[in-house]
Design a protein around this motif. Structure first.
Motif, short mmCIF file in Angstrom:
data_model
loop_
_atom_site.label_atom_id
_atom_site.label_comp_id
_atom_site.label_asym_id
_atom_site.label_seq_id
_atom_site.Cartn_x
_atom_site.Cartn_y
_atom_site.Cartn_z
N ALA A 136 0.84 -1.21 0.00
CA ALA A 136 0.00 0.00 0.00
C ALA A 136 0.86 1.25 0.00
O ALA A 136 0.57 2.22 -0.71
N ALA A 137 1.94 1.25 0.79
CA ALA A 137 2.84 2.40 0.81
C ALA A 137 3.44 2.64 -0.56
O ALA A 137 3.55 3.78 -1.03
N SER A 138 3.83 1.57 -1.23
CA SER A 138 4.40 1.68 -2.57
C SER A 138 3.39 2.25 -3.56
O SER A 138 3.71 3.14 -4.36
N VAL A 139 2.17 1.72 -3.50
CA VAL A 139 1.13 2.17 -4.43
C VAL A 139 0.81 3.65 -4.23
O VAL A 139 0.67 4.42 -5.19
N VAL A 140 0.70 4.06 -2.98
CA VAL A 140 0.39 5.47 -2.70
C VAL A 140 1.50 6.38 -3.23
O VAL A 140 1.23 7.46 -3.77
N ARG A 141 2.75 5.95 -3.10
CA ARG A 141 3.86 6.75 -3.64
C ARG A 141 3.76 6.87 -5.16
O ARG A 141 4.13 7.90 -5.75
N ARG A 142 3.27 5.84 -5.81
CA ARG A 142 3.22 5.82 -7.26
C ARG A 142 2.00 6.51 -7.85
O ARG A 142 2.02 6.96 -9.00
N LEU A 143 0.90 6.57 -7.10
CA LEU A 143 -0.34 7.12 -7.62
C LEU A 143 -0.23 8.63 -7.83
O LEU A 143 0.17 9.36 -6.93
N GLY A 144 -0.62 9.07 -9.00
CA GLY A 144 -0.72 10.50 -9.25
C GLY A 144 -2.08 11.02 -8.86
O GLY A 144 -3.00 10.26 -8.51
N ALA A 145 -2.25 12.32 -8.91
CA ALA A 145 -3.52 12.94 -8.55
C ALA A 145 -4.63 12.40 -9.44
O ALA A 145 -4.52 12.39 -10.67
N GLY A 146 -5.69 11.93 -8.81
CA GLY A 146 -6.85 11.44 -9.56
C GLY A 146 -6.70 10.04 -10.12
O GLY A 146 -7.65 9.52 -10.72
N GLU A 147 -5.54 9.41 -9.94
CA GLU A 147 -5.35 8.07 -10.48
C GLU A 147 -5.95 7.02 -9.55
O GLU A 147 -6.05 7.22 -8.33
N ALA A 148 -6.31 5.87 -10.15
CA ALA A 148 -7.00 4.82 -9.41
C ALA A 148 -6.14 3.57 -9.31
O ALA A 148 -5.24 3.33 -10.12
N VAL A 149 -6.46 2.75 -8.30
CA VAL A 149 -5.85 1.42 -8.17
C VAL A 149 -6.95 0.38 -8.19
O VAL A 149 -7.98 0.53 -7.52
N ALA A 150 -6.75 -0.65 -8.99
CA ALA A 150 -7.69 -1.77 -9.03
C ALA A 150 -7.11 -2.91 -8.19
O ALA A 150 -5.93 -3.22 -8.29
N VAL A 151 -7.95 -3.51 -7.37
CA VAL A 151 -7.54 -4.61 -6.50
C VAL A 151 -8.27 -5.86 -6.98
O VAL A 151 -9.50 -5.88 -7.02
#
Length: 258
Positions: A136-151
């Motif tokens: 989760a920490a890695s994903v949050v670092r990678r996410l840009g503004a407004g970008e989504a993550v699919a689980v």
């Protein structure tokens, strides 16, 4: 594809299996694949040992050929492991291994979904209970503004080949989503919120729940209780497998990034 199935408008999305990955993956900046018993648990153990992992759909003649072409070890069946030079989908076997640098790891569920997503151009993260917080920490670092993550929960298969929603993958997804929420990445789809609620319902005794769920009972009866024990080690690992050029490798620690 029905637009409603994509869960567009939510920053954190959740669905099941290959079809769920097809629905939610294309609109997401990153896709987390969860297969707790056992692909992504084995994957996490491998990359924290410095092993690069190629996800492969089936352990067949083509898998052997691919392993030879890449000077990699091909994982064998759980009960075929004969020594330290062989490993299987069992995380315990990978923890005991020595001298392996590259591993072709077949799995009809987690590996198949990861390979399918990579072919579609997705950035894929391997998530288990063991590395939910680090991922989760890695994903949050990678996410840009407004970008989504699919689980995507991989699930298992019924004898007829249809998807069997496996509760351990629901919990793994929920643990990962909980860690995303703690880091402020919220705005959950209803589906993602349901996964989070399912995880919270067992979080106080996750080890017992994992041992007693259908997949846990199946593995223990098959003679691999250690695999269930390893899978239940919540946030014991900091390694985050990222699928890069066809291979899962550990993401560099934040201070190593340039």
């Amino acid at each position: 594809m029905n637009d409603a199935w994509t869960q567009a408008g939510s920053r954190i999305r959740f669905d099941w299996g290959p079809a769920g990955a097809d629905a939610t993956g294309p609109g997401a900046a990153l896709v987390a694949v969860i297969d707790v018993l056992s692909f992504t648990t084995a994957l996490t153990v491998a990359v924290e040992r410095g092993i690069a992992v190629l996800p492969y759909r089936w352990r067949d003649d083509s898998a052997g050929r691919v392993a030879r072409e890449h000077h990699a070890v091909l994982a064998v069946g759980r009960k075929e492991v004969a020594g330290a030079g062989q490993v299987s989908l069992s995380p315990d076997s990978i923890r005991r291994s020595t001298g392996i640098e590259r591993l072709v790891l077949p799995s009809p569920n987690g590996a198949t979904i990861a390979a399918r997503l990579a072919e579609a151009g997705a950035t894929v993260v391997g998530v288990s209970l063991r590395n939910a917080d680090a991922a989760a920490a890695s994903v949050v670092r990678r996410l840009g503004a407004g970008e989504a993550v699919a689980v995507v929960a991989a699930g298992e298969r019924w004898p007829d080949g249809s998807l069997r929603p496996a509760v351990e993958d629901l919990w793994g997804a929920g643990a990962f989503i909980a860690a995303l929420v703690r880091r402020g990445a919220g705005d959950l789809s209803v589906e993602a919120g349901t996964a989070l609620a399912a995880y919270r319902s067992v979080a106080d005794d996750l080890t017992t729940a994992l041992r007693d769920c259908a997949s846990g009972r199946e593995l223990r009866a098959y003679g691999f209780p250690g695999d269930v024990t390893v899978a239940a080690q919540l946030n014991a690992a900091t390694a985050v497998p990222i699928l890069t050029d066809g291979w899962f490798v550990a993401e560099p620690a934040p201070h190593e990034c340039r």
